[in-house]
Design a protein around this motif. Structure first.
Motif, PDB file in Angstrom:
ATOM      1  N   ASP A  92      -6.117   3.068   1.888  1.00  0.00           N
ATOM      2  CA  ASP A  92      -6.089   2.001   2.896  1.00  0.00           C
ATOM      3  C   ASP A  92      -6.511   2.507   4.271  1.00  0.00           C
ATOM      4  OD1 ASP A  92      -5.253   0.109   1.073  1.00  0.00           O
ATOM      5  OD2 ASP A  92      -3.122   0.399   1.495  1.00  0.00           O
ATOM      6  N   GLU A  93      -6.143   3.759   4.602  1.00  0.00           N
ATOM      7  CA  GLU A  93      -6.507   4.286   5.923  1.00  0.00           C
ATOM      8  C   GLU A  93      -8.000   4.559   6.061  1.00  0.00           C
ATOM      9  OE1 GLU A  93      -4.442   7.744   3.630  1.00  0.00           O
ATOM     10  OE2 GLU A  93      -4.187   5.569   3.899  1.00  0.00           O
ATOM     11  N   ASP A  94      -8.728   4.521   4.946  1.00  0.00           N
ATOM     12  CA  ASP A  94     -10.181   4.703   4.982  1.00  0.00           C
ATOM     13  C   ASP A  94     -10.918   3.357   5.001  1.00  0.00           C
ATOM     14  OD1 ASP A  94     -10.200   7.464   5.096  1.00  0.00           O
ATOM     15  OD2 ASP A  94     -10.129   7.690   2.911  1.00  0.00           O
ATOM     16  N   ILE A  95     -10.170   2.274   5.163  1.00  0.00           N
ATOM     17  CA  ILE A  95     -10.766   0.939   5.281  1.00  0.00           C
ATOM     18  C   ILE A  95     -10.349   0.369   6.638  1.00  0.00           C
ATOM     19  CG2 ILE A  95     -10.960  -1.357   4.261  1.00  0.00           C
ATOM     20  CD1 ILE A  95      -9.957  -0.156   1.619  1.00  0.00           C
ATOM     21  N   GLN A  96     -11.306   0.196   7.519  1.00  0.00           N
ATOM     22  CA  GLN A  96     -10.999  -0.233   8.890  1.00  0.00           C
ATOM     23  C   GLN A  96     -11.827  -1.456   9.269  1.00  0.00           C
ATOM     24  OE1 GLN A  96     -12.353   2.280  12.174  1.00  0.00           O
ATOM     25  NE2 GLN A  96     -10.395   1.963  13.195  1.00  0.00           N
ATOM     26  N   THR A  97     -11.142  -2.511   9.695  1.00  0.00           N
ATOM     27  CA  THR A  97     -11.848  -3.711  10.159  1.00  0.00           C
ATOM     28  C   THR A  97     -12.533  -3.421  11.495  1.00  0.00           C
ATOM     29  OG1 THR A  97     -10.252  -5.178   9.080  1.00  0.00           O
ATOM     30  CG2 THR A  97     -11.599  -6.123  10.830  1.00  0.00           C
ATOM     31  N   THR A  98     -13.819  -3.696  11.570  1.00  0.00           N
ATOM     32  CA  THR A  98     -14.574  -3.452  12.800  1.00  0.00           C
ATOM     33  C   THR A  98     -15.122  -4.728  13.427  1.00  0.00           C
ATOM     34  OG1 THR A  98     -16.594  -3.067  11.511  1.00  0.00           O
ATOM     35  CG2 THR A  98     -15.244  -1.135  12.052  1.00  0.00           C
TER      36      THR A  98
END
Length: 244
Positions: A92-98
Motif C-alpha cells: 500500500d505504501e508503494d501506491i500514492q495518489t497524485t
C-alpha cells in the motif's frame, strides 16, 4: 611664552611623524599581504546502472451526465486496479495518489456552451520493485479498470546508489585535480593544496516512456513488453586549489 610656543611646535611635529609612520606601516602591510585567489574547477564522474525499480503513473477517468455516477464509475474501476496491484505483491505504501479531479464537460459546438456532464479522474504513482512483473502489472491493471483505465507514463530508477558513490567521488576528485593541474601547467604556476571542496551527488536520470499520455484500454488485448534499458547516475566535486 617662547618656551610654551616651542613646546607646542615640538608636540605637533612628533604627532605628525607618528601619524606618518603608522600610515606607512599600514601601507606596507597591505602591499606585502598574499594575493587572494586560486584555481577553481569542477570534476564529474558518471556510471551507467541497470534499473531495479519501475514507477507507473496510471489511473482511471470516468465521464457521465452526473457527478455522482462519474464518481461511482471511477471508484469502482480504481478499486479493481488497486486489488490487482495488491495481488501482484505491491504494498500500500508503494501506491500514492497524485491527482484527483472533478471537472465539468461542455459542448462548444454552438454559440452558447452547454453542460453535458462531468469527468472524474484519479491517478496514482505505483512503485514496482520487481522489474520482471511490470508488463503483467500493466496488463492486469488495464483489464481490471476496463475502458476507464489510463496509463500516463512509466520511468525507471535505481533504489540505492550508495554502493557506487565512493568510486564516483574518487573519480570526480581525480577529474578535478587533473583539470586544475592542466590549467596550472598552461599558465606557468605551481598548483597548491585544495582550499575549498564542494561535493554534490546527482539523482539517476530516469528514462521516460514515449507512449501517448493516455493509453486506452484496447491495448489490453496485447502483452505489454517493457525494456528498462540503463540509466546514469553522476557526481560533481567542485574544488578550489591554491596557487603557490
Amino acid at each position: 611664552m617662547k618656551k610654551l610656543g616651542s613646546l607646542t611646535v615640538l608636540i605637533a611635529g612628533l604627532l605628525f611623524v607618528m601619524i606618518g609612520a603608522l600610515a606607512c606601516g599600514d601601507s606596507k602591510d597591505r602591499d606585502d599581504g598574499p594575493a587572494q585567489g586560486g584555481i577553481s574547477v569542477a570534476g564529474t564522474a558518471s556510471l551507467s546502472l541497470t534499473p531495479d525499480i519501475a514507477t507507473l503513473v496510471l489511473g482511471v477517468e470516468a465521464i457521465d451526465e452526473t457527478v455522482a455516477q462519474a464518481r461511482a464509475d471511477a471508484a469502482e474501476a480504481m478499486a479493481g486496479i488497486v486489488d490487482v496491484l495488491n495481488t501482484s505483491g505491491i504494498a500500500d505504501e508503494d501506491i500514492q495518489t497524485t491527482h484527483l479531479s472533478i471537472q465539468p464537460q461542455y459542448d462548444y459546438s454552438t454559440e452558447t456552451r452547454k453542460l453535458i456532464g462531468f469527468s472524474v479522474s484519479n491517478i496514482v504513482n505505483v512503485t514496482v520493485r520487481d522489474i520482471g512483473v511490470v508488463g503483467t502489472v500493466i496488463d492486469q491493471s488495464v483489464a481490471a479498470g476496463g475502458d476507464l483505465t489510463r496509463v500516463q507514463s512509466i520511468y525507471f530508477s535505481v533504489d540505492d546508489t550508495s554502493p557506487y558513490e565512493k568510486q564516483l567521488v574518487e573519480d570526480a576528485v581525480k577529474d578535478a585535480t587533473d583539470k586544475a593541474q592542466h590549467l596550472a601547467d598552461l599558465t606557468g604556476v605551481t598548483l597548491g593544496k585544495p582550499i575549498s571542496i564542494t561535493y554534490g551527488s546527482g539523482s539517476p536520470y530516469p528514462i521516460f516512456d514515449d507512449s501517448p499520455r493516455f493509453a486506452m484500454a484496447e491495448s489490453a488485448a496485447f502483452d505489454t513488453s517493457i525494456s528498462p534499458g540503463e540509466i546514469e547516475t553522476s557526481i560533481t566535486v567542485s574544488i578550489i586549489f591554491a596557487i603557490e
